[in-house]
Design a protein around this motif. Structure first.
Motif, PDB file in Angstrom:
ATOM      1  N   ASP A  82       0.814  -1.212   0.000  1.00 56.73           N
ATOM      2  CA  ASP A  82       0.000   0.000   0.000  1.00 56.73           C
ATOM      3  C   ASP A  82       0.849   1.265   0.000  1.00 56.73           C
ATOM      4  OD1 ASP A  82       1.027   0.008   2.539  1.00 56.73           O
ATOM      5  OD2 ASP A  82      -0.898  -0.038   3.581  1.00 56.73           O
ATOM      6  N   GLY A  83       2.168   1.114  -0.150  1.00 53.72           N
ATOM      7  CA  GLY A  83       3.055   2.271  -0.233  1.00 53.72           C
ATOM      8  C   GLY A  83       3.611   2.735   1.093  1.00 53.72           C
ATOM      9  N   VAL A 115       5.491   4.089  -2.770  1.00 52.06           N
ATOM     10  CA  VAL A 115       6.947   4.069  -2.712  1.00 52.06           C
ATOM     11  C   VAL A 115       7.421   2.884  -3.540  1.00 52.06           C
ATOM     12  CG1 VAL A 115       8.984   3.828  -1.253  1.00 52.06           C
ATOM     13  CG2 VAL A 115       7.022   5.147  -0.452  1.00 52.06           C
ATOM     14  N   LEU A 116       8.281   3.134  -4.525  1.00 51.70           N
ATOM     15  CA  LEU A 116       8.722   2.094  -5.445  1.00 51.70           C
ATOM     16  C   LEU A 116      10.054   1.468  -5.045  1.00 51.70           C
ATOM     17  CD1 LEU A 116       7.802   3.856  -8.815  1.00 51.70           C
ATOM     18  CD2 LEU A 116       6.449   2.186  -7.537  1.00 51.70           C
ATOM     19  N   MET A 131      14.046   7.608  -1.044  1.00 51.86           N
ATOM     20  CA  MET A 131      12.838   6.928  -1.487  1.00 51.86           C
ATOM     21  C   MET A 131      12.423   7.468  -2.845  1.00 51.86           C
ATOM     22  SD  MET A 131      10.482   6.878   1.956  1.00 51.86           S
ATOM     23  CE  MET A 131      11.172   6.580   3.575  1.00 51.86           C
ATOM     24  N   ALA A 132      12.041   6.562  -3.744  1.00 54.12           N
ATOM     25  CA  ALA A 132      11.534   6.933  -5.062  1.00 54.12           C
ATOM     26  C   ALA A 132      10.044   6.602  -5.118  1.00 54.12           C
ATOM     27  CB  ALA A 132      12.293   6.200  -6.160  1.00 54.12           C
ATOM     28  N   TYR A 133       9.242   7.544  -5.621  1.00 60.54           N
ATOM     29  CA  TYR A 133       7.790   7.428  -5.578  1.00 60.54           C
ATOM     30  C   TYR A 133       7.189   7.252  -6.975  1.00 60.54           C
ATOM     31  CZ  TYR A 133       8.043   9.069  -0.732  1.00 60.54           C
ATOM     32  OH  TYR A 133       8.320   9.179   0.602  1.00 60.54           O
ATOM     33  N   SER A 134       5.960   6.764  -6.994  1.00 57.87           N
ATOM     34  CA  SER A 134       5.292   6.464  -8.264  1.00 57.87           C
ATOM     35  C   SER A 134       4.900   7.710  -9.049  1.00 57.87           C
ATOM     36  CB  SER A 134       4.041   5.610  -8.016  1.00 57.87           C
ATOM     37  OG  SER A 134       3.140   6.269  -7.141  1.00 57.87           O
TER      38      SER A 134
END
Length: 328
Positions: A82-83, A115-116, A131-134
């Motif tokens: 769920d991120g 969060v990917l 952190m890399a996000y969608s």
């Protein structure tokens, strides 16, 4: 004749893992939100890995688990489906020889944004977590006190684009890959490589980000893509350990194969680092999902949708070749 021996059997539903090479431990995440910790057998022992802990970290699946650097104790960060990003620390009970894992930090989650990828990095003065996000955003958190794992601060937020002055619409990203430069010390700037698999070409190509101490900001100092490749979706990046080379080596996987890049150590007059593509490795059928270097930075292990683990090495002339292919 020598026989291969199974070292451990993972639980059904295990979908991600992370190896702690200092403590010789494995952390795995499962589809039911469970984290399992396996400890290695004693040296010269004929026994196999043992499960030392198992705990519920989320109500949904775990998609990523990462060990913190050993200087900051036995801790892991995990990303759930769920991120949500949570940080867990192993603690000992005062009155018993029992260890358990406690939740130290639950990072805020934006509605509808996943969060990917997450990765730890370390500087002489603090621990970093990127952190890399969608939606194409990148956030860097900082921890100054290793004894206070819950006190993270947001240090920076930016997009994975070279021209930060331009206004881009938000992309839709399927995946991202982060890999830190493992060189440490006062003389080595803090750097990491990052690539996206998105629907906007400006975000995709792997960029090398370096922390500018003088201005306290992150700057893109290199782009690991040729002119015709800059829009290619990136599946995985991996920065090789450096034990004395006069350049860095970074592997970048796209649909065209695995590109090997040499990255200069010293910035040029414009502040950028020189880049040179030295090889394009092909052999996997389909996407390459994960790449890991050995501790010397001489051998690269890769795997992906074809279920094959391939080992790559370069010879003394710098020519890369496939050393072995391991099939289940």
């Amino acid at each position: 004749m020598a026989m291969d021996k199974s070292l451990m059997n993972l639980d059904k539903g295990t979908i991600c893992s992370s190896w702690n090479h200092i403590g010789q431990r494995l952390a795995t995440g499962s589809i039911d939100g469970t984290i399992t910790i396996y400890d290695s057998p004693e040296p010269d022992s004929s026994s196999t890995f043992t499960c030392s802990s198992k705990f519920k970290a989320a109500e949904v699946n775990i998609v990523k688990v990462v060990w913190s650097p050993p200087e900051y104790g036995d801790a892991i960060a995990c990303v759930s489906g769920d991120g949500t990003v949570s940080l867990w620390e192993e603690v000992s009970e005062e009155d018993a020889q029992v260890v358990k894992w406690k939740l130290c930090k639950l990072f805020e989650r934006s509605h509808g944004i996943q969060v990917l990828d997450i990765q730890f990095g370390i500087s002489p003065r603090s621990l970093k977590l990127v952190m890399a996000y969608s939606d194409g955003q990148v956030k860097v958190y900082e921890l100054n006190d290793p004894l206070e794992l819950q006190k993270w601060q947001l240090q920076a937020e930016f997009q994975n684009v070279v021209d930060s002055a331009s206004a881009f619409e938000k992309p839709s990203c399927l995946s991202a890959s982060i890999s830190w430069n493992q060189q440490r010390g006062e003389g080595n700037p803090l750097t990491f490589a990052l690539g996206f698999n998105s629907d906007l070409p400006q975000f995709n190509s792997s960029k090398v980000w370096e922390f500018d101490e003088a201005h306290q900001r992150w700057l893109p100092v290199a782009e690991l893509a040729l002119a015709g490749d800059k829009g290619d979706q990136v599946y995985s990046v991996s920065w090789a350990p450096n034990i004395g080379r006069p350049y860095e080596v970074v592997a970048v996987a796209t649909h065209k194969g695995i590109a090997m890049w040499h990255l200069g150590l010293n910035p040029e007059s414009d502040g950028r680092l020189s880049v040179k593509k030295v090889a394009l490795l092909s052999g996997h059928e389909g996407e390459v999902w994960q790449m890991e270097w050995d501790m010397s930075g001489m051998t690269l292990a890769t795997t992906g949708s074809d279920g094959v683990v391939r080992l790559w090495q370069s010879n003394l002339n710098g020519v890369w070749h496939e050393q072995a292919a391991l099939e289940t």
